[in-house]
Design an enzyme around this catalytic site. Structure first.
Site, short mmCIF file in Angstrom:
data_model
loop_
_atom_site.label_atom_id
_atom_site.label_comp_id
_atom_site.label_asym_id
_atom_site.label_seq_id
_atom_site.Cartn_x
_atom_site.Cartn_y
_atom_site.Cartn_z
N HIS A 155 0.84 -1.20 0.00
CA HIS A 155 0.00 0.00 0.00
C HIS A 155 0.87 1.24 0.00
CE1 HIS A 155 0.67 -1.41 4.12
NE2 HIS A 155 0.67 -0.14 4.50
N HIS A 157 0.81 5.14 1.22
CA HIS A 157 0.14 6.15 2.04
C HIS A 157 0.19 7.47 1.28
CE1 HIS A 157 0.36 3.94 6.03
NE2 HIS A 157 1.31 3.30 5.38
P1 AMP Z 1 1.67 0.26 7.43
O1 AMP Z 1 1.97 0.44 8.89
O2 AMP Z 1 2.52 1.09 6.53
O3 AMP Z 1 1.65 -1.20 7.05
O4 AMP Z 1 0.22 0.85 7.22
C1 AMP Z 1 -0.95 0.16 7.52
C2 AMP Z 1 -2.00 1.19 7.66
O5 AMP Z 1 -3.26 0.57 7.59
C3 AMP Z 1 -1.95 1.95 8.99
O6 AMP Z 1 -1.75 3.33 8.74
C4 AMP Z 1 -3.31 1.66 9.61
O7 AMP Z 1 -3.84 2.75 10.31
C5 AMP Z 1 -4.13 1.30 8.39
N1 AMP Z 1 -5.27 0.45 8.66
C6 AMP Z 1 -5.32 -0.70 9.35
N2 AMP Z 1 -6.56 -1.20 9.35
C7 AMP Z 1 -7.33 -0.36 8.63
C8 AMP Z 1 -8.70 -0.33 8.28
N3 AMP Z 1 -9.54 -1.28 8.66
N4 AMP Z 1 -9.14 0.71 7.54
C9 AMP Z 1 -8.31 1.70 7.15
N5 AMP Z 1 -6.99 1.71 7.45
C10 AMP Z 1 -6.51 0.71 8.19
#
Ligand code: AMP
Length: 169
Positions: A155, A157
């Site tokens: 993903h 950001h």
């Molecule tokens: P990372 O730490 O770069 O792997 O980012 C994962 C991101 O997913 C974090 O910023 C979380 O806040 C986000 N996240 C986790 N669960 C959800 C969800 N159900 N809906 C939206 N964002 C989420």
């Protein structure tokens, strides 16, 4: 290509069960914001799982849990981060994971992924425009435990709506 911006983001979540809504509501109501330490812990825990385990993003793609979707086409889904780090914080993911847990973790990005990797970046630009981020924004990929990655489904950001600082934490 069916490139349809979602005119009504709430449509995406209209078919979810009330128990899923309750779970998400509970997480929203929690006053405990993740700290830097808990983010690191979450990243380490996630890294310990089998590389290609299903993630919460599969549930979002399959509409098993709600998400605030801001853009969707046949290849990419973009939705607001549940724990925003900026006034605008959107995640862009490939709808088909195809081994893309992240960039470098095995299974890792390979030559066949070049098209989707490029498309994610291009879509980030479209979404930034849609969000009115004319003055700039930041795109981030957290990769692996040292990069503080907590969800092993690639993903990007998209962060904006405030002045960013450098270096990042
Ligand atoms: P990372 O730490 O770069 O792997 O980012 C994962 C991101 O997913 C974090 O910023 C979380 O806040 C986000 N996240 C986790 N669960 C959800 C969800 N159900 N809906 C939206 N964002 C989420």
């Amino acid at each position: 290509m069916d490139q349809t911006r979602n005119p009504n983001p709430s449509n995406h979540s209209s078919k979810i069960s009330s128990s899923s809504r309750l779970l998400v509501l509970q997480s929203h109501l929690s006053t405990q914001k993740p700290t830097m330490a808990s983010e690191k812990e979450a990243a380490l825990a996630a890294a310990a799982l089998p590389a290609d385990s299903p993630t919460i993003f599969d549930k979002i793609i399959n509409k098993e849990i709600p998400a605030n979707v801001v853009y969707e086409d046949d290849k990419v889904l973009a939705f607001r981060d549940i724990n925003p780090q900026a006034p605008i914080h959107i995640l862009l993911i490939p709808k088909v994971k195809d081994g893309l847990s992240g960039v470098s973790k095995v299974p890792e990005a390979e030559e066949r992924h070049i098209e989707i990797l490029g498309r994610l970046l291009y879509t980030a630009k479209l979404v930034a425009k849609q969000e009115g981020l004319e003055d700039g924004f930041r795109l981030v990929i957290n990769d692996g435990p040292s990069g503080c990655q907590s969800v092993y489904h690639l993903h990007i950001h998209l962060l904006g709506g405030r002045q960013m600082n450098w270096p990042p934490g």
